[in-house]
Design an enzyme around this catalytic site. Structure first.
Site, mmCIF file in Angstrom:
data_model
loop_
_atom_site.group_PDB
_atom_site.id
_atom_site.type_symbol
_atom_site.label_atom_id
_atom_site.label_comp_id
_atom_site.label_asym_id
_atom_site.label_seq_id
_atom_site.Cartn_x
_atom_site.Cartn_y
_atom_site.Cartn_z
ATOM 1 N N ARG A 52 1.015 -1.317 -0.107
ATOM 2 C CA ARG A 52 -0.010 0.037 -0.029
ATOM 3 C C ARG A 52 1.045 1.231 0.179
ATOM 4 O O ARG A 52 0.496 2.190 -0.620
ATOM 5 C CB ARG A 52 -0.979 0.082 1.220
ATOM 6 C CG ARG A 52 -1.875 -1.091 0.952
ATOM 7 C CD ARG A 52 -3.000 -1.200 2.110
ATOM 8 N NE ARG A 52 -3.444 -0.073 2.443
ATOM 9 C CZ ARG A 52 -4.406 0.246 3.475
ATOM 10 N NH1 ARG A 52 -4.312 -0.825 4.436
ATOM 11 N NH2 ARG A 52 -5.143 1.262 3.712
ATOM 12 N N GLN A 84 -10.423 8.236 8.989
ATOM 13 C CA GLN A 84 -9.993 6.927 8.991
ATOM 14 C C GLN A 84 -8.891 6.388 8.040
ATOM 15 O O GLN A 84 -8.491 5.377 8.212
ATOM 16 C CB GLN A 84 -11.345 6.122 8.870
ATOM 17 C CG GLN A 84 -12.412 6.356 9.765
ATOM 18 C CD GLN A 84 -13.641 5.638 9.211
ATOM 19 O OE1 GLN A 84 -13.972 4.313 9.525
ATOM 20 N NE2 GLN A 84 -14.676 6.008 8.375
ATOM 21 N N HIS A 102 -6.959 5.990 12.705
ATOM 22 C CA HIS A 102 -6.484 4.937 12.265
ATOM 23 C C HIS A 102 -5.029 4.521 12.073
ATOM 24 O O HIS A 102 -4.440 3.762 11.374
ATOM 25 C CB HIS A 102 -7.333 4.276 11.327
ATOM 26 C CG HIS A 102 -8.719 3.604 11.764
ATOM 27 N ND1 HIS A 102 -9.628 3.327 10.847
ATOM 28 C CD2 HIS A 102 -9.539 3.557 12.829
ATOM 29 C CE1 HIS A 102 -10.842 3.224 11.323
ATOM 30 N NE2 HIS A 102 -10.728 3.603 12.740
ATOM 31 N N CYS A 110 7.946 0.532 16.424
ATOM 32 C CA CYS A 110 8.939 -0.587 16.977
ATOM 33 C C CYS A 110 8.412 -0.974 18.104
ATOM 34 O O CYS A 110 8.284 -0.352 19.035
ATOM 35 C CB CYS A 110 10.379 0.135 17.099
ATOM 36 S SG CYS A 110 11.593 -1.156 17.725
ATOM 37 N N GLY A 169 -17.664 9.564 2.455
ATOM 38 C CA GLY A 169 -16.826 8.478 1.935
ATOM 39 C C GLY A 169 -16.627 7.274 2.911
ATOM 40 O O GLY A 169 -15.463 6.712 2.748
HETATM 41 C C1 BV8 Z 1 -11.975 -0.863 18.646
HETATM 42 C C2 BV8 Z 1 -6.458 -0.110 9.414
HETATM 43 C C3 BV8 Z 1 -12.126 -0.914 20.845
HETATM 44 C C4 BV8 Z 1 -6.006 1.069 8.619
HETATM 45 C C5 BV8 Z 1 -8.938 -0.355 9.909
HETATM 46 C C6 BV8 Z 1 -19.107 -6.329 16.489
HETATM 47 C C7 BV8 Z 1 -19.865 -5.154 16.463
HETATM 48 C C8 BV8 Z 1 -19.218 -3.781 16.377
HETATM 49 C C9 BV8 Z 1 -18.116 -3.795 16.452
HETATM 50 C C10 BV8 Z 1 -17.300 -4.565 16.600
HETATM 51 C C11 BV8 Z 1 -17.756 -5.956 16.712
HETATM 52 N N1 BV8 Z 1 -16.654 -6.887 16.771
HETATM 53 C C12 BV8 Z 1 -15.568 -6.055 16.789
HETATM 54 C C13 BV8 Z 1 -15.622 -4.651 16.721
HETATM 55 C C14 BV8 Z 1 -14.871 -3.754 16.817
HETATM 56 C C15 BV8 Z 1 -14.218 -3.358 15.212
HETATM 57 C C16 BV8 Z 1 -15.216 -3.275 14.464
HETATM 58 O O1 BV8 Z 1 -15.759 -2.199 14.239
HETATM 59 N N2 BV8 Z 1 -15.472 -4.474 13.477
HETATM 60 C C17 BV8 Z 1 -16.595 -4.406 12.545
HETATM 61 C C18 BV8 Z 1 -15.977 -4.609 11.233
HETATM 62 C C19 BV8 Z 1 -17.788 -4.968 12.946
HETATM 63 N N3 BV8 Z 1 -13.383 -2.275 15.513
HETATM 64 C C20 BV8 Z 1 -12.288 -2.224 15.928
HETATM 65 O O2 BV8 Z 1 -11.713 -3.106 16.130
HETATM 66 C C21 BV8 Z 1 -11.506 -0.882 16.194
HETATM 67 N N4 BV8 Z 1 -11.074 -0.775 17.610
HETATM 68 O O3 BV8 Z 1 -13.072 -1.017 18.676
HETATM 69 O O4 BV8 Z 1 -11.190 -0.909 19.672
HETATM 70 C C22 BV8 Z 1 -12.666 0.604 21.332
HETATM 71 C C23 BV8 Z 1 -13.695 1.224 21.050
HETATM 72 C C24 BV8 Z 1 -13.997 2.541 21.212
HETATM 73 C C25 BV8 Z 1 -13.244 3.305 21.816
HETATM 74 C C26 BV8 Z 1 -11.924 2.753 22.067
HETATM 75 C C27 BV8 Z 1 -11.663 1.453 22.040
HETATM 76 C C28 BV8 Z 1 -10.560 -0.635 15.255
HETATM 77 C C29 BV8 Z 1 -10.979 -0.288 14.083
HETATM 78 C C30 BV8 Z 1 -9.884 0.051 13.004
HETATM 79 C C31 BV8 Z 1 -9.608 -0.998 12.030
HETATM 80 N N5 BV8 Z 1 -8.354 -0.643 11.073
HETATM 81 N N6 BV8 Z 1 -7.836 -0.095 8.945
HETATM 82 C C32 BV8 Z 1 -6.073 0.689 7.115
HETATM 83 O O5 BV8 Z 1 -5.663 -0.575 6.783
HETATM 84 O O6 BV8 Z 1 -6.450 1.561 6.376
HETATM 85 S S1 BV8 Z 1 -10.420 -0.232 9.415
HETATM 86 C C33 BV8 Z 1 -10.557 -0.023 7.711
HETATM 87 O O7 BV8 Z 1 -11.946 0.164 7.404
HETATM 88 C C34 BV8 Z 1 -9.830 1.492 7.514
HETATM 89 O O8 BV8 Z 1 -9.408 1.978 8.574
HETATM 90 C C35 BV8 Z 1 -11.228 2.118 6.935
HETATM 91 O O9 BV8 Z 1 -10.979 3.525 7.379
HETATM 92 C C36 BV8 Z 1 -12.365 1.608 7.690
HETATM 93 C C37 BV8 Z 1 -13.496 1.801 7.270
HETATM 94 O O10 BV8 Z 1 -13.755 1.709 5.845
HETATM 95 P P1 BV8 Z 1 -14.117 2.875 4.859
HETATM 96 O O11 BV8 Z 1 -12.956 4.074 5.161
HETATM 97 O O12 BV8 Z 1 -15.593 3.233 4.920
HETATM 98 O O13 BV8 Z 1 -13.990 2.364 3.363
HETATM 99 P P2 BV8 Z 1 -15.204 1.348 2.817
HETATM 100 O O14 BV8 Z 1 -14.401 0.690 1.613
HETATM 101 O O15 BV8 Z 1 -15.537 0.320 3.719
HETATM 102 O O16 BV8 Z 1 -16.275 2.058 2.222
HETATM 103 C C38 BV8 Z 1 -15.687 3.437 1.292
HETATM 104 C C39 BV8 Z 1 -17.032 4.116 1.176
HETATM 105 O O17 BV8 Z 1 -16.971 5.161 0.273
HETATM 106 C C40 BV8 Z 1 -18.079 3.445 0.715
HETATM 107 O O18 BV8 Z 1 -19.491 3.510 1.484
HETATM 108 C C41 BV8 Z 1 -18.538 3.904 -0.829
HETATM 109 O O19 BV8 Z 1 -19.845 4.119 -1.113
HETATM 110 C C42 BV8 Z 1 -17.821 5.224 -0.854
HETATM 111 N N7 BV8 Z 1 -17.190 5.937 -1.846
HETATM 112 C C43 BV8 Z 1 -16.594 5.212 -2.930
HETATM 113 N N8 BV8 Z 1 -16.066 6.038 -3.926
HETATM 114 C C44 BV8 Z 1 -16.851 7.191 -3.550
HETATM 115 C C45 BV8 Z 1 -17.482 7.181 -2.328
HETATM 116 N N9 BV8 Z 1 -18.030 8.032 -1.683
HETATM 117 C C46 BV8 Z 1 -18.002 9.379 -2.301
HETATM 118 N N10 BV8 Z 1 -17.317 9.596 -3.569
HETATM 119 C C47 BV8 Z 1 -16.702 8.577 -4.186
HETATM 120 N N11 BV8 Z 1 -15.924 8.766 -5.379
#
Ligand code: BV8
Length: 227
Positions: A52, A84, A102, A110, A169
């Site tokens: 990436r 994010q 994020h 490290c 987005g």
């Molecule tokens: C945490 C790393 C505790 C960086 C990422 C069960 C239920 C609920 C929650 C959970 C669960 N089990 C576990 C959890 C928690 C979990 C979670 O949410 N899981 C989900 C999947 C169920 N979360 C965690 O573990 C987080 N930590 O909860 O710790 C805590 C809680 C609160 C307070 C303190 C501590 C950690 C989450 C971070 C994970 N790391 N990535 C990287 O790789 O880049 S997540 C990853 O997904 C990215 O960071 C990214 O930002 C994130 C979200 O994705 P999006 O940015 O939304 O991208 P996506 O492709 O999904 O969507 C794109 C959108 O753009 C679409 O809607 C599309 O229509 C739109 N689009 C496209 N083109 C355009 C557009 N819009 C406009 N114009 C365009 N041209």
């Protein structure tokens, strides 16, 4: 307060996560984006982020990033941008009051001495930490699933004090970011979702603007600053 996700960078050529050319297609999330994966397969995780880091070569901010800079220059410290995204497009466009909740693609951590620092290129097994010299202990300074997002206190403060919350987005599937609209709404903010399509959280927003971010964000900013 503005929250952005991968969709704001899509028109700059960076693939989103959950779209057809999604970053995670062909790669299990559990393999490349979880805290546990770092312990099980540190070099698989580093390889994913090496790709990436290299894939972002020559990528530029688009009109949506620039519109947010224009809004910030107009309303000054009444503006905060939480992203994010780990790409550097917001800062390349000129955003100042910016939180990468994020983490950042060009930051390395490290696990031996806990330092983080700017890094370009590939992290390999033999790459030594610039601070302590140890090899084999580097990983991306990125918040993976199961890890604590960054600067949550500042984010929650902004959510409870903002008049307007705009999510741009993001698919609204990853928490805690996907729940920010609920917090802002509970504190009385007007909430707007700007996206090319419906999302899992569309129903929670007071207003929705559909279309490509480069157009919709530019129009929204002009409306907010009355141009
Ligand atoms: C945490 C790393 C505790 C960086 C990422 C069960 C239920 C609920 C929650 C959970 C669960 N089990 C576990 C959890 C928690 C979990 C979670 O949410 N899981 C989900 C999947 C169920 N979360 C965690 O573990 C987080 N930590 O909860 O710790 C805590 C809680 C609160 C307070 C303190 C501590 C950690 C989450 C971070 C994970 N790391 N990535 C990287 O790789 O880049 S997540 C990853 O997904 C990215 O960071 C990214 O930002 C994130 C979200 O994705 P999006 O940015 O939304 O991208 P996506 O492709 O999904 O969507 C794109 C959108 O753009 C679409 O809607 C599309 O229509 C739109 N689009 C496209 N083109 C355009 C557009 N819009 C406009 N114009 C365009 N041209």
């Amino acid at each position: 307060m503005v929250l952005t996700g991968a969709g704001i960078s899509a028109e700059s050529g960076i693939p989103t996560f959950r779209g057809p050319d999604g970053l995670w297609h062909g790669r299990r999330v559990e393999d490349v984006a979880t805290a546990e994966a770092v312990y099980r397969d540190r070099w698989g995780v580093n390889e994913f982020f090496n790709e990436r880091r290299n894939g972002i070569e020559g990528v530029k901010p688009n009109a949506a990033h620039e519109a947010l800079v224009k809004l910030e220059s107009k309303i000054g410290n009444n503006f905060i941008l939480v992203t994010q995204n780990i790409d550097p497009l917001h800062e390349m466009a000129g955003s100042k009051n910016l939180i990468h909740m994020h983490g950042e693609l060009f930051s390395i951590q490290c696990d031996n001495c806990n330092s983080t620092y700017f890094f370009q290129g590939d992290v390999k097994k033999e790459t030594p930490c610039e601070k302590c010299g140890k090899t084999g202990s580097l990983r991306p300074d990125v918040v993976l699933f199961g890890e604590m997002p960054k600067m949550m206190d500042e984010i929650l403060y902004a959510l409870s004090n903002c008049d307007l919350f705009v999510a741009i987005g993001t698919s609204g599937v990853v928490y805690p970011a996907a729940g920010f609209v609920d917090v802002a709404g509970r504190y009385g903010a007007h909430t707007i979702e700007v996206n090319a399509a419906d999302t899992e959280r569309s129903y929670s927003f007071a207003e929705r603007i559909t279309g490509p971010a480069s157009i919709t964000v530019t129009e929204l900013v002009d409306k907010i600053i009355g141009e």
